[in-house]
Design an enzyme around this catalytic site. Structure first.
Site: not given
Ligand code: B12
Length: 311
Positions: A131, A238
């Site tokens: 994380d 949430c």
């Molecule tokens: C910042 C963060 C948050 C922020 C922003 C969330 C967000 N969606 O970005 C906030 C505080 C809102 C949050 C909330 C939650 N989080 Co959070 N969060 C993070 C963190 C630290 C970084 C995420 C990030 O980089 N965001 C920036 C966006 C741009 O990146 P992304 O989320 O990875 O999404 C990108 C990809 O999905 C990509 N993408 C889309 N389609 C495809 C297809 C392919 C093939 C590829 C390669 C990429 C791709 O595009 C997206 C960008 O638009 C990670 C841990 C980590 N180091 O990664 C945990 C993490 C994502 N969180 C987690 C969790 C559990 C949650 C919550 C469920 C907690 C809760 N119950 O309240 C919520 C869920 C909300 C939601 N629907 O996202 C878990 C998710 C586990 C899982 N099964 O996915 C993580 C991985 C932490 C962990 N180590 O377990 N979180």
């Protein structure tokens, strides 16, 4: 059989022995060639999480975190347990935060896995994190075939849904990569339609400014009234976009006792929460994920939930 493939199987076997529910491998190069992270940041979707912007270049390329990195090992650890009976006037806490802090729980098995990988070839180096490391865990999980990225942006698996943590080990060891995951959402839009604050602005893209999880955990200031009034009784995180996901019908109970719900933590009484002093807050929640919101955040959230209940 090639040597890297032989090692990949050994790593996966060790991951299973250490309790991980899934393990996949990807080649360590640029993870975000379409610059999804850059677009997300440019749209201000990180809200006040400045650390997301500050580390964006490293997040997009693991070789910037660990020079010479060749592979990324992605782990999933199931935390699901059924809801405890809710008390009268209980606040809701996201399921991931019902037990002990997962960063602490996963630290030891992750370190052991990294040590195992380092033992496979001389001079192998690893960087392991859960994380909080500058790693795009979800994108890596998709690329390593650990799960598909859902429209709620969470990683989903057919066998256990999305109630799992992700962790990664970046390593200089070359390991046979797995095939990437493919979409399993199809035409379903339940998560987008059910989000109380319309935070999922496009499939896979969450605007943190609107996300109840962000507001109740990460926001250190005031919650805008227009969002606070939609918090219902959420006091930490949430789960709506996961509760409605059809894949979560396949959730299975965790095998990690540390993740099981502690009643005072999983469904806390709103009046008790709102009245907590700082030392009481620390005594009650130390070593749990709720510490992240700090005392002021939890009291603020409890008061918002009380207002939403008509107090
Ligand atoms: C910042 C963060 C948050 C922020 C922003 C969330 C967000 N969606 O970005 C906030 C505080 C809102 C949050 C909330 C939650 N989080 Co959070 N969060 C993070 C963190 C630290 C970084 C995420 C990030 O980089 N965001 C920036 C966006 C741009 O990146 P992304 O989320 O990875 O999404 C990108 C990809 O999905 C990509 N993408 C889309 N389609 C495809 C297809 C392919 C093939 C590829 C390669 C990429 C791709 O595009 C997206 C960008 O638009 C990670 C841990 C980590 N180091 O990664 C945990 C993490 C994502 N969180 C987690 C969790 C559990 C949650 C919550 C469920 C907690 C809760 N119950 O309240 C919520 C869920 C909300 C939601 N629907 O996202 C878990 C998710 C586990 C899982 N099964 O996915 C993580 C991985 C932490 C962990 N180590 O377990 N979180």
């Amino acid at each position: 059989m090639t040597v890297p493939n032989f090692h990949a199987e050994a790593v996966k076997r060790r991951a299973r022995e250490l309790g991980f529910d899934a393990c996949g491998i990807a080649a360590a190069d640029q993870i975000d060639p379409e610059d999804r992270l850059g677009t997300w940041l440019a749209r201000g979707f990180h809200a006040a999480m400045k650390w997301m912007a500050a580390t964006s270049e490293i997040r997009q390329d693991p070789r910037k975190k660990l020079p010479g990195a060749r592979s990324v090992v992605v782990l999933a650890r199931n935390y699901y347990s059924p809801s405890p009976a809710a008390n009268e006037r209980a606040g809701r806490v996201a399921r991931y935060a019902w037990g002990r802090d997962y960063h602490r729980v996963l630290r030891k098995p992750l370190r052991e896995l990294a040590a195992f990988i380092e033992s496979l070839e001389p001079e192998t180096r690893c960087y392991a994190s859960v994380d909080s490391g500058p790693v795009m865990e979800r994108s890596w999980a998709a690329r390593a075939g650990v799960g598909a990225i859902g429209k709620n942006s969470l990683v989903l698996r057919r066998d256990i849904g999305s109630w799992f943590f992700l962790a990664t080990v970046i390593t200089t060891l070359e390991l046979e990569p797995d095939a990437p995951a493919t979409d399993i959402c199809g035409t379903c839009t339940l998560c987008i339609d059910s989000c109380p604050t319309a935070a999922i602005v496009e499939p896979g893209v969450v605007d943190s400014n609107r996300c109840i999880s962000y507001q109740t955990i990460e926001n250190r200031g005031e919650v805008p009234d227009s969002i606070a009034s939609l918090h219902d009784n959420w006091v930490f995180g949430c789960d709506v976009c996961q509760d409605v996901c059809p894949w979560n019908r396949f959730a299975r109970e965790t095998t990690e006792p540390d993740f099981l719900p502690r009643p005072d933590q999983a469904s806390p009484n709103l009046d008790d929460l709102a009245a907590l002093s700082e030392p009481q807050f620390r005594a009650r929640f130390s070593g749990t994920p709720l510490m992240r919101a700090k005392h002021a955040g939890i009291v603020r959230n409890a008061n918002i939930a009380r207002e939403n209940a008509g107090d």
